[in-house]
Design a protein around this motif. Structure first.
Motif, PDB file in Angstrom:
ATOM      1  N   ASN A 103       6.087  -6.618  11.544  1.00 52.84           N
ATOM      2  CA  ASN A 103       6.003  -7.629  10.496  1.00 52.84           C
ATOM      3  C   ASN A 103       5.973  -7.010   9.095  1.00 52.84           C
ATOM      4  OD1 ASN A 103       6.006 -10.375  10.074  1.00 52.84           O
ATOM      5  ND2 ASN A 103       3.798 -10.500   9.824  1.00 52.84           N
ATOM      6  N   SER A 104       6.342  -5.743   8.979  1.00 53.09           N
ATOM      7  CA  SER A 104       6.276  -5.065   7.687  1.00 53.09           C
ATOM      8  C   SER A 104       7.518  -4.214   7.458  1.00 53.09           C
ATOM      9  CB  SER A 104       5.022  -4.189   7.609  1.00 53.09           C
ATOM     10  OG  SER A 104       5.091  -3.135   8.550  1.00 53.09           O
ATOM     11  N   ALA A 105       7.627  -3.693   6.244  1.00 56.89           N
ATOM     12  CA  ALA A 105       8.727  -2.802   5.880  1.00 56.89           C
ATOM     13  C   ALA A 105       8.140  -1.504   5.341  1.00 56.89           C
ATOM     14  CB  ALA A 105       9.621  -3.457   4.840  1.00 56.89           C
ATOM     15  N   ARG A 106       8.794  -0.394   5.619  1.00 54.00           N
ATOM     16  CA  ARG A 106       8.347   0.911   5.104  1.00 54.00           C
ATOM     17  C   ARG A 106       9.492   1.546   4.314  1.00 54.00           C
ATOM     18  NH1 ARG A 106       4.739   5.133   8.389  1.00 54.00           N
ATOM     19  NH2 ARG A 106       3.204   3.644   7.554  1.00 54.00           N
ATOM     20  N   ILE A 107       9.174   1.967   3.083  1.00 61.91           N
ATOM     21  CA  ILE A 107      10.142   2.602   2.191  1.00 61.91           C
ATOM     22  C   ILE A 107       9.681   4.022   1.913  1.00 61.91           C
ATOM     23  CG2 ILE A 107      11.238   2.488  -0.082  1.00 61.91           C
ATOM     24  CD1 ILE A 107      10.450  -0.552  -0.001  1.00 61.91           C
ATOM     25  N   ARG A 139       7.108  13.332  -0.387  1.00 61.50           N
ATOM     26  CA  ARG A 139       7.581  11.966  -0.203  1.00 61.50           C
ATOM     27  C   ARG A 139       6.511  10.977  -0.646  1.00 61.50           C
ATOM     28  NH1 ARG A 139       7.803  12.847   5.833  1.00 61.50           N
ATOM     29  NH2 ARG A 139       6.499  14.551   5.085  1.00 61.50           N
ATOM     30  N   LEU A 140       6.982   9.865  -1.194  1.00 58.67           N
ATOM     31  CA  LEU A 140       6.112   8.717  -1.457  1.00 58.67           C
ATOM     32  C   LEU A 140       6.468   7.651  -0.440  1.00 58.67           C
ATOM     33  CD1 LEU A 140       4.146   6.972  -3.193  1.00 58.67           C
ATOM     34  CD2 LEU A 140       6.148   6.299  -4.537  1.00 58.67           C
ATOM     35  N   VAL A 141       5.460   7.164   0.298  1.00 60.92           N
ATOM     36  CA  VAL A 141       5.683   6.164   1.335  1.00 60.92           C
ATOM     37  C   VAL A 141       5.030   4.854   0.901  1.00 60.92           C
ATOM     38  CG1 VAL A 141       5.371   5.565   3.758  1.00 60.92           C
ATOM     39  CG2 VAL A 141       5.703   7.966   3.096  1.00 60.92           C
ATOM     40  N   ILE A 142       5.802   3.781   0.932  1.00 61.13           N
ATOM     41  CA  ILE A 142       5.313   2.461   0.519  1.00 61.13           C
ATOM     42  C   ILE A 142       5.442   1.497   1.692  1.00 61.13           C
ATOM     43  CG2 ILE A 142       5.589   0.572  -1.133  1.00 61.13           C
ATOM     44  CD1 ILE A 142       7.102   2.597  -2.933  1.00 61.13           C
ATOM     45  N   ASP A 143       4.342   0.829   2.026  1.00 66.84           N
ATOM     46  CA  ASP A 143       4.338  -0.179   3.082  1.00 66.84           C
ATOM     47  C   ASP A 143       4.227  -1.566   2.457  1.00 66.84           C
ATOM     48  OD1 ASP A 143       4.538   1.367   5.472  1.00 66.84           O
ATOM     49  OD2 ASP A 143       2.476   2.044   5.152  1.00 66.84           O
ATOM     50  N   LEU A 144       5.122  -2.454   2.848  1.00 67.88           N
ATOM     51  CA  LEU A 144       5.120  -3.828   2.366  1.00 67.88           C
ATOM     52  C   LEU A 144       4.813  -4.761   3.535  1.00 67.88           C
ATOM     53  CD1 LEU A 144       8.340  -3.631   0.175  1.00 67.88           C
ATOM     54  CD2 LEU A 144       6.006  -3.871  -0.674  1.00 67.88           C
ATOM     55  N   GLU A 145       3.694  -5.475   3.436  1.00 69.24           N
ATOM     56  CA  GLU A 145       3.297  -6.388   4.511  1.00 69.24           C
ATOM     57  C   GLU A 145       4.131  -7.674   4.453  1.00 69.24           C
ATOM     58  OE1 GLU A 145       1.275  -5.626   6.863  1.00 69.24           O
ATOM     59  OE2 GLU A 145       0.637  -3.701   6.015  1.00 69.24           O
ATOM     60  N   SER A 161       0.881  -1.169   0.000  1.00 69.39           N
ATOM     61  CA  SER A 161       0.000   0.000   0.000  1.00 69.39           C
ATOM     62  C   SER A 161       0.916   1.216   0.000  1.00 69.39           C
ATOM     63  CB  SER A 161      -0.916   0.008   1.231  1.00 69.39           C
ATOM     64  OG  SER A 161      -0.153   0.028   2.419  1.00 69.39           O
ATOM     65  N   TYR A 162       0.363   2.390  -0.355  1.00 72.42           N
ATOM     66  CA  TYR A 162       1.219   3.580  -0.421  1.00 72.42           C
ATOM     67  C   TYR A 162       0.395   4.848  -0.233  1.00 72.42           C
ATOM     68  CZ  TYR A 162      -0.498   4.174  -5.222  1.00 72.42           C
ATOM     69  OH  TYR A 162      -1.293   4.354  -6.325  1.00 72.42           O
ATOM     70  N   PHE A 163       1.088   5.936   0.085  1.00 78.29           N
ATOM     71  CA  PHE A 163       0.469   7.252   0.182  1.00 78.29           C
ATOM     72  C   PHE A 163       1.553   8.302  -0.040  1.00 78.29           C
ATOM     73  CE2 PHE A 163       1.629   5.728   4.383  1.00 78.29           C
ATOM     74  CZ  PHE A 163       2.311   6.800   4.962  1.00 78.29           C
ATOM     75  N   VAL A 164       1.114   9.540  -0.304  1.00 74.19           N
ATOM     76  CA  VAL A 164       2.032  10.640  -0.605  1.00 74.19           C
ATOM     77  C   VAL A 164       1.947  11.683   0.499  1.00 74.19           C
ATOM     78  CG1 VAL A 164       2.609  12.489  -2.245  1.00 74.19           C
ATOM     79  CG2 VAL A 164       1.828  10.257  -3.091  1.00 74.19           C
TER      80      VAL A 164
END
Length: 447
Positions: free
Chosen positions: A99-103, A63-69, A54-57
């Motif tokens: 349990n996730s990663a944030r980029i 910034r663009l933020v991406i969450d990887l479950e 999932s992602y949001f700005v």
């Protein structure tokens, strides 16, 4: 029997433990690749499994933020080269849970993100692709490579748009020794561009100037914005077995042409792009659609005819350089050949899946010969059919006309044919009498 509940509890505990282990960070980012292009940046995350994202700005700063479950947190990301015009930095941030990663992708300016997952294919595993398109930026904001077109009405350059197939995340076909098609096509395209730019009266526009991906629509849009007179797309063929080899030249099929005309008719904004001032004349009239279709039909007919004639010349020249897979131009449903207003061809320079041709296609000498064959074909066509107001047109008008004498021809016959007098014909060729010889070459003065 009294031990049965204990065994059941142990079994349930083991199942829960296994379930929790399976759900804990089962995915991982194996590598990150960043691809620059003049108007966008593509970031590719190579994943060990299908990404759940999932992602949001965010603003101030952008910034663009991406969450990887269910993904392990990545600590190190590649630095972003200076040529990127949309992205400043890619980094990690505190994840929303363990349990996730944030980029976090730090942006240099406002951009529209397009994010999608790709399934494994060829040399690639699962991927998460992030395309960032910079807003309010021309697709031609590339001052290092753009060749300025003459602004004068007279003696303008004939603009040749040269499209190197594939690029960036899309390597194209891959040869037996690992050669990427995208590298072959850009090298041949740049050689062709240098030849075109060295010819007075012609200028080249490389559609792709580096190793980045472009959509098919973007490629044709670039050619149109540059007001290209001709579009040539460079590719290398491939097959499932190594035996096939040889070059071929392709033009747009009639079926695809009719389909594209229908699409343009449904998009009224494209009327103006294609028809120019004619669009204003037919606008808001009861017969607008029918008039637009008539003009589109004529434009497409001219483009297809020109494309086929050039393709025939390219085949003739390539035969002097390469083995031909097809001895005549072939019609196909290629997306890059669909412009009704720009004559187009696609050149398959050889089979990269053939070991011998793969080696040839990587040879600078062979690439130069291929480029020269394509260049001489396009140049030869426009020398015979120069566009109005071009330098080629003026050169043609100033070039003396010659005639090779055939059996039965006389001075009076030739003078009548070219609308001049016998005395003018004799004076232009320093003839003392009226005798002509078969095979004699005469200069024909202007009427």
């Amino acid at each position: 029997m009294r031990n049965q509940p204990t065994i059941s509890y142990i079994f349930i505990f083991i199942c829960m433990l296994l379930a929790s282990m399976q759900s804990f960070a089962q995915n991982a980012i194996e590598s990150v690749r960043v691809w620059p292009s003049p108007e966008s940046t593509r970031i590719v995350f190579d994943m060990s499994d299908k990404p759940d994202y999932s992602y949001f700005v965010l603003k101030n700063p952008l910034r663009l933020v991406i969450d990887l479950e269910n993904t392990k947190q990545q600590k190190d990301f590649p630095s972003v080269p200076d040529e990127h015009r949309v992205v400043n930095k890619v980094r990690h941030s505190k994840p929303k849970n363990s349990n996730s990663a944030r980029i976090v992708v730090e942006l240099s300016r406002s951009a529209t993100p397009k994010i999608f997952a790709l399934a494994p294919t060829g040399p690639y595993k699962n991927r998460l692709v992030v395309d960032l398109y910079g807003k309010q930026m021309s697709v031609y904001d590339d001052t290092k490579t753009a060749t300025p077109r003459k602004t004068l009405a007279q003696d303008r350059d004939i603009v040749i748009a040269i499209d190197a197939g594939h690029g960036g995340e899309d390597p194209g076909s891959i040869g037996p020794s690992g050669t990427y098609e995208k590298l072959v096509t850009i090298q041949i395209a740049k050689r062709l561009a240098r030849l075109v730019d060295s010819q007075p009266g012609m200028s080249a526009k490389l559609i792709r100037t580096g190793d980045y991906y472009l959509k098919l629509n973007t490629r044709t849009a670039r050619a149109r914005e540059r007001k290209a007179d001709f579009f040539v797309s460079i590719h290398a063929d491939a097959f499932t077995s190594p035996q096939p080899r040889g070059a071929s030249v392709w033009v747009l099929s009639l079926r695809r042409a009719n389909s594209e005309i229908g699409k343009w008719l449904e998009d009224k904004e494209k009327h103006s792009q294609l028809l120019g001032g004619a669009a204003d004349l037919i606008k808001d009239t009861a017969n607008e659609k029918y008039l637009a279709k008539a003009l589109l039909d004529m434009s497409m007919e001219h483009s297809m005819k020109t494309g086929f004639q050039v393709a025939e010349e390219v085949v003739k020249e390539l035969k002097k350089v390469a083995k031909m897979h097809k001895s005549r131009p072939q019609a196909a449903n290629f997306g890059v050949l669909k412009s009704p207003d720009i004559p187009s061809i696609l050149v398959e320079t050889g089979f990269i899946s053939n070991p011998q041709e793969e080696k040839l296609l990587m040879s600078p000498h062979y690439q130069e010969r291929l480029a020269r064959a394509i260049f001489s074909s396009i140049k030869g066509y426009y020398e015979k059919n120069p566009p109005d107001n071009s330098l080629f047109a003026r050169m043609q008008s100033n070039k003396p006309v010659t005639h090779k004498v055939k059996s039965g021809e006389s001075l009076s016959v030739l003078a009548s044919r070219y609308g001049i007098t016998v005395s003018e014909l004799k004076k232009a060729n320093n003839l003392k009498n009226n005798t002509l010889f078969i095979g004699q070459v005469l200069t024909i003065p202007k009427a």
